[in-house]
Design an enzyme around this catalytic site. Structure first.
Site, short mmCIF file in Angstrom:
data_model
loop_
_atom_site.label_atom_id
_atom_site.label_comp_id
_atom_site.label_asym_id
_atom_site.label_seq_id
_atom_site.Cartn_x
_atom_site.Cartn_y
_atom_site.Cartn_z
CG ASP A 162 -8.47 -4.47 -2.67
OD1 ASP A 162 -9.67 -4.30 -2.40
OD2 ASP A 162 -7.76 -3.61 -3.18
CG HIS A 197 -2.09 0.88 1.10
ND1 HIS A 197 -2.04 2.23 1.30
CD2 HIS A 197 -3.36 0.60 0.71
CE1 HIS A 197 -3.24 2.74 1.06
NE2 HIS A 197 -4.05 1.77 0.69
N1 CMC Z 1 4.11 -7.78 -4.67
C1 CMC Z 1 5.46 -7.75 -4.83
N2 CMC Z 1 6.20 -6.64 -4.67
C2 CMC Z 1 5.57 -5.51 -4.33
C3 CMC Z 1 4.18 -5.46 -4.15
C4 CMC Z 1 3.44 -6.65 -4.33
N3 CMC Z 1 2.11 -6.66 -4.15
N4 CMC Z 1 3.80 -4.20 -3.82
C5 CMC Z 1 4.94 -3.47 -3.81
N5 CMC Z 1 6.02 -4.26 -4.11
C6 CMC Z 1 7.43 -3.84 -4.13
C7 CMC Z 1 7.72 -2.96 -5.34
O1 CMC Z 1 8.13 -3.72 -6.45
C8 CMC Z 1 8.82 -2.08 -4.81
O2 CMC Z 1 10.02 -2.82 -4.77
P1 CMC Z 1 11.45 -2.07 -4.98
O3 CMC Z 1 11.56 -1.08 -3.86
O4 CMC Z 1 12.45 -3.17 -4.94
O5 CMC Z 1 11.37 -1.42 -6.34
C9 CMC Z 1 8.41 -1.84 -3.34
O6 CMC Z 1 7.63 -2.99 -2.99
C10 CMC Z 1 7.58 -0.57 -3.13
O7 CMC Z 1 6.43 -0.65 -3.95
P2 CMC Z 1 5.89 0.52 -4.89
O8 CMC Z 1 5.39 -0.09 -6.16
O9 CMC Z 1 6.90 1.62 -4.98
O10 CMC Z 1 4.66 1.02 -4.04
P3 CMC Z 1 3.54 2.00 -4.52
O11 CMC Z 1 3.19 2.80 -3.33
O12 CMC Z 1 3.93 2.74 -5.75
O13 CMC Z 1 2.33 1.04 -4.93
C11 CMC Z 1 0.58 -0.54 -4.67
C12 CMC Z 1 1.38 0.59 -4.02
C13 CMC Z 1 -0.62 -0.83 -3.81
C14 CMC Z 1 0.09 -0.08 -6.05
C15 CMC Z 1 1.49 -1.80 -4.80
O14 CMC Z 1 1.88 -2.21 -3.51
C16 CMC Z 1 0.81 -2.92 -5.55
O15 CMC Z 1 0.85 -2.95 -6.78
N6 CMC Z 1 0.12 -3.88 -4.80
C17 CMC Z 1 -0.63 -4.91 -5.46
C18 CMC Z 1 -1.97 -4.35 -5.93
C19 CMC Z 1 -2.92 -4.11 -4.77
O16 CMC Z 1 -3.11 -4.95 -3.92
N7 CMC Z 1 -3.60 -2.93 -4.81
C20 CMC Z 1 -4.61 -2.59 -3.80
C21 CMC Z 1 -4.20 -1.43 -2.94
S1 CMC Z 1 -5.28 -1.25 -1.49
C22 CMC Z 1 -6.81 -0.83 -2.11
C23 CMC Z 1 -6.87 0.57 -2.59
O17 CMC Z 1 -7.17 1.45 -1.78
O18 CMC Z 1 -6.60 0.80 -3.77
#
Ligand code: CMC
Length: 429
Positions: free
Chosen positions: A365, A308
């Site tokens: 989720d 998140h």
């Molecule tokens: N599985 C594997 N790796 C992950 C995941 C995941 N679900 N989420 C984040 N990471 C890794 C990401 O690759 C990054 O690694 P590194 O630092 O080595 O590059 C690190 O963790 C930080 O992640 P980020 O992508 O910079 O985080 P963000 O804040 O940009 O994205 C997110 C947040 C929710 C989009 C992402 O965690 C994700 O894609 N999760 C899966 C989709 C999901 O469950 N979404 C629902 C969110 S909650 C409901 C809502 O309110 O939307």
């Protein structure tokens, strides 16, 4: 404003900036004078460090796993409130009195059916139309039947009538989108039922066989809506504000919110979690192997329902939903193998340094799909249910923005393209 100042130094010049301290001591540096005084802008792709507004609606402390609406803890609301009461709270800032709640419920009932003309629009969609596309289109279509309500009023009938219409009709639109996709006749709303009971009735009743809802199921569905009621400046709420800032109507602003919510990184994740768990189950994939793939940046695989932008510890909503899953499965006498896989994945991820170091916890989720699946909600409707729950938050943010007389939202950019060059005639390219 606080009396503490921040300063920026660049090219030997320095600029003093005001700071603002929120109720919970969050500090923001006010850069509104930056460009006028220095010609510079800030760059923050993904807005991870950018506050787009001040807001009185929802407080999140992602490090501590705290979520509060109007000062009330989500755990307290989940234990004691209903979706209708929470919607009132999110919209108007206080818990309703008995009379206020009764009037609010009455108005929701009054606006629950759809205009006859709207029914024909459902026939125009192809059978496999994604329900999120239908929902967004139909919210905009509501505007066509209510042209006198396309204002930016924040008080009186100019605000309350479109609000009640949207909050109430979103259930019939969603249920009818589902029923038209499976070739079932539309089920008219029943004013004698609760907000959530009425939605389940419109989804699942048949003409001669009313849907009999277990109290545990009705409560869990209502709780699902409570848990989704608002979540401050997330992607879809920011979209609603962005669209609304051009003084577009509430109908079209929330329709845009549905579009933003649809994506798999936001609300669409609840459906993606079930697809992921089903894939693991049906193809006999070892959950350990799946977790390894999710850690591999070249794999394009993510552990859906994990991570998140704001929560760097447990998402409090996920904890509450996980408990509900157990209650509902027990009441319905269902054993779901996907739940065992989900618990196994969670356990593995929670002890894996990749997830621990990045503070990746289950989000709302992760368990919600298992709950919705048990209730009989088809997977492509999951995100539609998120949208029903999020409606009060979108509307409250849209209203707050107009009460604050917010300027049109218009970010800037740092241009990195070609410099001025002469037009090249066709034969010389
Ligand atoms: N599985 C594997 N790796 C992950 C995941 C995941 N679900 N989420 C984040 N990471 C890794 C990401 O690759 C990054 O690694 P590194 O630092 O080595 O590059 C690190 O963790 C930080 O992640 P980020 O992508 O910079 O985080 P963000 O804040 O940009 O994205 C997110 C947040 C929710 C989009 C992402 O965690 C994700 O894609 N999760 C899966 C989709 C999901 O469950 N979404 C629902 C969110 S909650 C409901 C809502 O309110 O939307």
């Amino acid at each position: 404003m606080s009396n503490k100042k921040a300063s920026i130094e660049f090219d030997g010049k320095s600029l003093e900036l005001d700071t603002i301290v929120g109720t919970e001591n969050e500090i923001g540096i006010d850069i509104t004078s930056l460009r006028a005084k220095t010609g510079m802008i800030t760059l923050d792709p993904g807005y991870g460090n950018t506050g787009s507004c001040t807001s009185d609606i929802t407080f999140i402390d992602g490090e501590k796993g705290i979520l509060r609406h109007r000062g009330y803890a989500i755990e307290d609301l989940a234990a004691n409130s209903t979706f209708v009461e929470t919607a009132f709270l999110v919209l108007y800032g206080h818990l309703p009195s008995e009379i206020e709640l009764a009037t609010f419920e009455e108005e929701l009932s009054e606006h629950s059916s759809l205009h006859y003309g709207l029914k024909h629009h459902f026939d125009g969609f192809p059978e496999n139309a994604p329900p999120m596309a239908v929902l967004s289109a139909m919210l905009n279509t509501l505007a066509c039947y209510n042209t006198e309500l396309l204002t930016t009023a924040t008080e009186g009938p100019g605000f309350t009538v479109p609000t009640m219409k949207i909050l109430s009709k979103v259930r019939a639109i969603s249920a009818w989108a589902y029923r038209s996709s499976v070739g079932k006749p539309f089920m008219p709303p029943r004013p004698d039922l609760s907000y959530t009971g009425n939605f389940l009735h419109m989804m699942f009743s048949d003409t001669f066989k009313p849907y009999e809802v277990l109290p545990e199921v009705e409560r869990a569905m209502d709780l699902f809506f409570v848990l989704h009621a608002d979540h401050e400046q997330n992607c879809s709420t920011s979209t609603v504000r962005l669209v609304g800032s051009s003084r577009a109507s509430l109908f079209t602003s929330v329709a845009a919110g549905v579009g933003a919510l649809w994506g798999p990184l936001h609300g669409g994740a609840n459906a993606e979690v079930i697809k992921m768990l089903t894939n693991i189950h049906e193809n006999g994939i070892d959950p350990k192997e799946y977790v390894e793939q999710a850690k591999d940046k070249n794999s394009n695989v993510k552990l859906m329902g994990f991570g998140h932008r704001v929560y760097k510890s447990f998402d409090p909503r996920a904890k509450i939903l996980k408990e509900q899953v157990d209650i509902v499965l027990k009441a319905m006498n269902i054993e779901d193998p996907l739940l065992d896989i989900a618990k196994e994945l969670e356990e593995m991820a929670r002890s894996d340094s990749y997830f621990v170091e990045r503070n990746l916890y289950p989000n709302v989720d992760f368990y919600s799909g298992i709950l919705l699946r048990a209730i009989g909600i088809p997977v492509d409707m999951f995100t539609v249910l998120f949208a029903i729950g999020r409606m009060p938050g979108w509307i409250a943010n849209w209203r707050e923005m107009h009460v604050q007389n917010m300027r049109i939202n218009r970010p800037r950019q740092v241009y990195t393209g070609a410099s001025l060059r002469p037009y090249t005639p066709m034969g010389e390219r």
